[in-house]
Design a protein around this motif. Sequence first.
Motif, PDB file in Angstrom:
ATOM      1  N   TRP A 336      50.986  65.558  63.610  1.00 38.23           N
ATOM      2  CA  TRP A 336      50.398  64.520  64.678  1.00 38.23           C
ATOM      3  C   TRP A 336      49.695  63.520  63.768  1.00 38.23           C
ATOM      4  CZ3 TRP A 336      44.950  63.995  63.476  1.00 38.23           C
ATOM      5  CH2 TRP A 336      44.349  64.876  62.916  1.00 38.23           C
ATOM      6  N   LEU A 337      49.489  62.299  64.574  1.00 36.30           N
ATOM      7  CA  LEU A 337      48.616  61.072  64.052  1.00 36.30           C
ATOM      8  C   LEU A 337      48.223  60.627  65.277  1.00 36.30           C
ATOM      9  CD1 LEU A 337      49.485  58.283  61.486  1.00 36.30           C
ATOM     10  CD2 LEU A 337      48.886  57.792  64.004  1.00 36.30           C
ATOM     11  N   ALA A 338      46.971  60.203  65.115  1.00 39.88           N
ATOM     12  CA  ALA A 338      46.027  59.398  66.154  1.00 39.88           C
ATOM     13  C   ALA A 338      45.431  58.386  65.413  1.00 39.88           C
ATOM     14  CB  ALA A 338      45.163  60.347  66.896  1.00 39.88           C
ATOM     15  N   SER A 339      45.157  57.239  66.175  1.00 38.20           N
ATOM     16  CA  SER A 339      44.717  56.096  65.607  1.00 38.20           C
ATOM     17  C   SER A 339      43.849  55.320  66.897  1.00 38.20           C
ATOM     18  CB  SER A 339      45.725  54.835  65.049  1.00 38.20           C
ATOM     19  OG  SER A 339      46.631  54.329  65.941  1.00 38.20           O
ATOM     20  N   ILE A 340      42.775  54.960  66.384  1.00 39.76           N
ATOM     21  CA  ILE A 340      42.031  54.190  67.533  1.00 39.76           C
ATOM     22  C   ILE A 340      41.241  53.024  66.713  1.00 39.76           C
ATOM     23  CG2 ILE A 340      39.920  55.661  67.254  1.00 39.76           C
ATOM     24  CD1 ILE A 340      41.261  54.127  70.709  1.00 39.76           C
ATOM     25  N   GLY A 341      40.823  51.979  67.630  1.00 37.50           N
ATOM     26  CA  GLY A 341      40.071  50.856  67.171  1.00 37.50           C
ATOM     27  C   GLY A 341      39.945  49.665  68.069  1.00 37.50           C
ATOM     28  N   PHE A 342      39.332  48.517  67.365  1.00 35.20           N
ATOM     29  CA  PHE A 342      38.998  47.454  68.423  1.00 35.20           C
ATOM     30  C   PHE A 342      39.096  46.414  67.676  1.00 35.20           C
ATOM     31  CE2 PHE A 342      34.904  49.256  67.042  1.00 35.20           C
ATOM     32  CZ  PHE A 342      34.517  48.238  66.461  1.00 35.20           C
ATOM     33  N   SER A 343      39.314  45.262  68.513  1.00 40.57           N
ATOM     34  CA  SER A 343      39.477  44.037  67.972  1.00 40.57           C
ATOM     35  C   SER A 343      38.672  42.916  68.756  1.00 40.57           C
ATOM     36  CB  SER A 343      40.978  43.718  67.617  1.00 40.57           C
ATOM     37  OG  SER A 343      41.059  42.097  67.207  1.00 40.57           O
ATOM     38  N   LEU A 344      37.733  42.424  68.409  1.00 37.99           N
ATOM     39  CA  LEU A 344      36.730  41.767  69.293  1.00 37.99           C
ATOM     40  C   LEU A 344      36.694  40.296  68.823  1.00 37.99           C
ATOM     41  CD1 LEU A 344      33.947  44.214  69.360  1.00 37.99           C
ATOM     42  CD2 LEU A 344      36.037  44.080  71.093  1.00 37.99           C
ATOM     43  N   LEU A 345      36.330  39.254  69.593  1.00 37.36           N
ATOM     44  CA  LEU A 345      35.979  37.950  69.586  1.00 37.36           C
ATOM     45  C   LEU A 345      37.140  37.154  68.748  1.00 37.36           C
ATOM     46  CD1 LEU A 345      32.208  38.595  68.683  1.00 37.36           C
ATOM     47  CD2 LEU A 345      33.215  37.840  70.935  1.00 37.36           C
ATOM     48  N   SER A 346      38.424  37.268  69.203  1.00 34.82           N
ATOM     49  CA  SER A 346      39.363  36.744  68.811  1.00 34.82           C
ATOM     50  C   SER A 346      39.683  37.153  67.120  1.00 34.82           C
ATOM     51  CB  SER A 346      39.467  35.169  68.697  1.00 34.82           C
ATOM     52  OG  SER A 346      39.052  34.457  70.007  1.00 34.82           O
ATOM     53  N   ASP A 347      39.635  38.322  67.147  1.00 34.16           N
ATOM     54  CA  ASP A 347      39.843  39.314  65.754  1.00 34.16           C
ATOM     55  C   ASP A 347      38.606  38.898  64.737  1.00 34.16           C
ATOM     56  OD1 ASP A 347      41.990  40.324  66.662  1.00 34.16           O
ATOM     57  OD2 ASP A 347      43.469  38.668  65.827  1.00 34.16           O
ATOM     58  N   ALA A 348      37.544  38.539  65.157  1.00 32.46           N
ATOM     59  CA  ALA A 348      36.175  38.316  64.461  1.00 32.46           C
ATOM     60  C   ALA A 348      35.838  39.531  64.001  1.00 32.46           C
ATOM     61  CB  ALA A 348      35.143  37.465  65.202  1.00 32.46           C
ATOM     62  N   ILE A 349      35.891  40.589  64.718  1.00 32.77           N
ATOM     63  CA  ILE A 349      35.598  42.120  64.145  1.00 32.77           C
ATOM     64  C   ILE A 349      36.840  42.806  64.581  1.00 32.77           C
ATOM     65  CG2 ILE A 349      33.807  43.981  64.673  1.00 32.77           C
ATOM     66  CD1 ILE A 349      31.905  41.932  65.950  1.00 32.77           C
ATOM     67  N   ILE A 350      37.135  43.500  63.517  1.00 35.08           N
ATOM     68  CA  ILE A 350      38.245  44.505  63.577  1.00 35.08           C
ATOM     69  C   ILE A 350      37.797  45.737  63.057  1.00 35.08           C
ATOM     70  CG2 ILE A 350      40.636  44.977  62.894  1.00 35.08           C
ATOM     71  CD1 ILE A 350      41.075  42.121  62.870  1.00 35.08           C
ATOM     72  N   PHE A 351      38.198  46.868  63.638  1.00 33.78           N
ATOM     73  CA  PHE A 351      37.651  48.160  63.326  1.00 33.78           C
ATOM     74  C   PHE A 351      38.940  49.074  63.800  1.00 33.78           C
ATOM     75  CE2 PHE A 351      36.651  52.681  63.982  1.00 33.78           C
ATOM     76  CZ  PHE A 351      36.273  52.950  62.613  1.00 33.78           C
ATOM     77  N   GLN A 352      39.726  49.891  62.761  1.00 39.12           N
ATOM     78  CA  GLN A 352      40.371  50.724  63.293  1.00 39.12           C
ATOM     79  C   GLN A 352      40.887  51.879  62.229  1.00 39.12           C
ATOM     80  OE1 GLN A 352      44.669  48.988  63.278  1.00 39.12           O
ATOM     81  NE2 GLN A 352      45.540  50.486  64.588  1.00 39.12           N
ATOM     82  N   THR A 353      40.754  53.060  62.664  1.00 40.19           N
ATOM     83  CA  THR A 353      40.813  54.387  61.724  1.00 40.19           C
ATOM     84  C   THR A 353      42.049  55.337  62.390  1.00 40.19           C
ATOM     85  OG1 THR A 353      39.460  56.200  61.176  1.00 40.19           O
ATOM     86  CG2 THR A 353      39.186  55.405  63.460  1.00 40.19           C
ATOM     87  N   SER A 354      42.742  55.817  61.375  1.00 48.43           N
ATOM     88  CA  SER A 354      43.734  56.739  61.706  1.00 48.43           C
ATOM     89  C   SER A 354      43.496  57.969  61.215  1.00 48.43           C
ATOM     90  CB  SER A 354      45.088  56.267  61.447  1.00 48.43           C
ATOM     91  OG  SER A 354      45.339  55.831  60.252  1.00 48.43           O
ATOM     92  N   LEU A 355      43.980  59.117  61.752  1.00 46.61           N
ATOM     93  CA  LEU A 355      43.842  60.587  61.165  1.00 46.61           C
ATOM     94  C   LEU A 355      44.945  61.288  61.531  1.00 46.61           C
ATOM     95  CD1 LEU A 355      41.776  62.612  59.833  1.00 46.61           C
ATOM     96  CD2 LEU A 355      41.156  63.455  62.215  1.00 46.61           C
ATOM     97  N   ASP A 356      45.681  61.886  60.421  1.00 46.61           N
ATOM     98  CA  ASP A 356      46.912  62.552  60.728  1.00 46.61           C
ATOM     99  C   ASP A 356      47.011  63.937  59.650  1.00 46.61           C
ATOM    100  OD1 ASP A 356      48.714  62.173  57.902  1.00 46.61           O
ATOM    101  OD2 ASP A 356      47.447  60.335  58.491  1.00 46.61           O
ATOM    102  N   GLY A 357      47.847  64.719  60.264  1.00 49.80           N
ATOM    103  CA  GLY A 357      47.965  65.811  59.458  1.00 49.80           C
ATOM    104  C   GLY A 357      48.972  67.025  60.279  1.00 49.80           C
ATOM    105  N   PRO A 358      48.867  68.081  59.761  1.00 55.77           N
ATOM    106  CA  PRO A 358      49.594  69.200  60.498  1.00 55.77           C
ATOM    107  C   PRO A 358      48.833  69.727  61.579  1.00 55.77           C
ATOM    108  CG  PRO A 358      48.891  69.926  58.554  1.00 55.77           C
ATOM    109  CD  PRO A 358      48.350  68.602  58.624  1.00 55.77           C
ATOM    110  N   PHE A 359      49.704  70.528  62.571  1.00 48.23           N
ATOM    111  CA  PHE A 359      48.995  71.350  63.619  1.00 48.23           C
ATOM    112  C   PHE A 359      48.594  72.721  63.072  1.00 48.23           C
ATOM    113  CE2 PHE A 359      50.968  68.612  66.791  1.00 48.23           C
ATOM    114  CZ  PHE A 359      50.011  68.120  67.527  1.00 48.23           C
TER     115      PHE A 359
END
Length: 463
Positions: A336-359
Amino acid sequence: MRRIVIFIFIISCTFIHFGATEENNNQNPFGFKFELGLGTETLPIDPKAPLESTNLATYQKLSLKPDISFGKIGVGLDVTVHFNIKPGQDGSDIEVYEPDWIPEKADKTFLELYLPKFAYIRYGQKGDALFAKFGSFDDGTLGNGFIMGNYSNTRFLPETRIFGGALDIDGQFFNFPYLGIETFVGNLAKFDVVGSRLYVRPFAGTEYPLLKHLQVGATVASDTDPLRYASEAFKSAIGTADTVTIAGLDTKLPVLNTPVVSMAAFSDLAFEPKGRWGSMAGVGGKLINMVLYGAQLRLLGPDFIPTYFDGSYDLFRHLKYAALQEDAAGSIYAGWLASIGFSLLSDAIIFQTSLDGPFKAPPSELGSINDYPHLRGVFTIAEGLLAGFSFDALYEKYYLGAPSPVGSGNFWKDLVSQENAVIGAKFNYRTGPAIISLLYNLRYDPQSGDYVVTSSLMSAIQF
């Protein structure tokens, strides 16, 4: 040294005059920036020796960085002199850091040493019908990234800059939207990590709103020197290394594209040496134009390594190669892989994280790198949001939950441990034309079991 300083001063004055002249000429879309910097930097005393704490020293730094753009074309230079001032019998002597200029001292070829004097050369942006970039990369990706995703050739900065290249041509550039190609080279002086993706849009000429954007692609990526950064002891244990080649097929289909939600569906099937194979299907996009999301389900053959060429590949490539030398064992498993994040104020703030691995549960005894979850996070604050401050950070972690001696056996404890981590941060503060920058890199060296910390403090004037 005196001649070098005089030369840099003359070039600086020339660029400043040239930039000022062009700034007054509004008939051309010409852009010019110039940065003259002074600072300190931690570098290896002997680049031929292992990069350990005892082989690092602090040097003074003088840099010249002109940045020229014309329309979609841009060129940036990075001419830097490292030196130390030491007392001598007749006064002070200036010791120039010779690996900056002499290939033999740097244990590099001429191209390896002098190509990186170009910080970058580019045309357009990734995703344009025609895109070309040469220089440093933190986002080398082919297709959906299942074979090569976010590959970085900057893991050895600030002591070593590597000059890579990417060229993407979409048939839409020639009014022929049925065909396109993506290419990538991690190091143009060595051509060690290379890859290409050829894709077609079989329904581009139809009126079906979804199918006309469907891409079907084929990717091939190789590493011709998988033990390039391995220790001599590791090379002796492995012996002669063969080229690693990974190939695969993929699809990509934009499903939604509205201000509220955008979504693309994609899938991959990839093949690694010795009969290893893996597949995935996923979705990704944006919610309310600011929440970034992604999810993948993976069906993986025994010992298959997803995203073999990833962001920290240059640090772990010898371990991945060693894993490929073993015959694949075990059964087919789900990942599996899951990613979540946000991009605010016309990309002035960007945060993204992903986590992957086996079940499946991690093995009780130390297994291969793909038996354990892997985390990657990036965080950016652009200049202008917090007065003159800007910030970039990266945190990447392997072997989460692995047993001793690689980990603690506890996922949460390993998550905040420096072991098997790659940490990078850059702080900038601007006041008027002056910029102060602090660059910090920490990486765990699995060969020596030690941490390699490099840093750079820089003050610069931009014109």
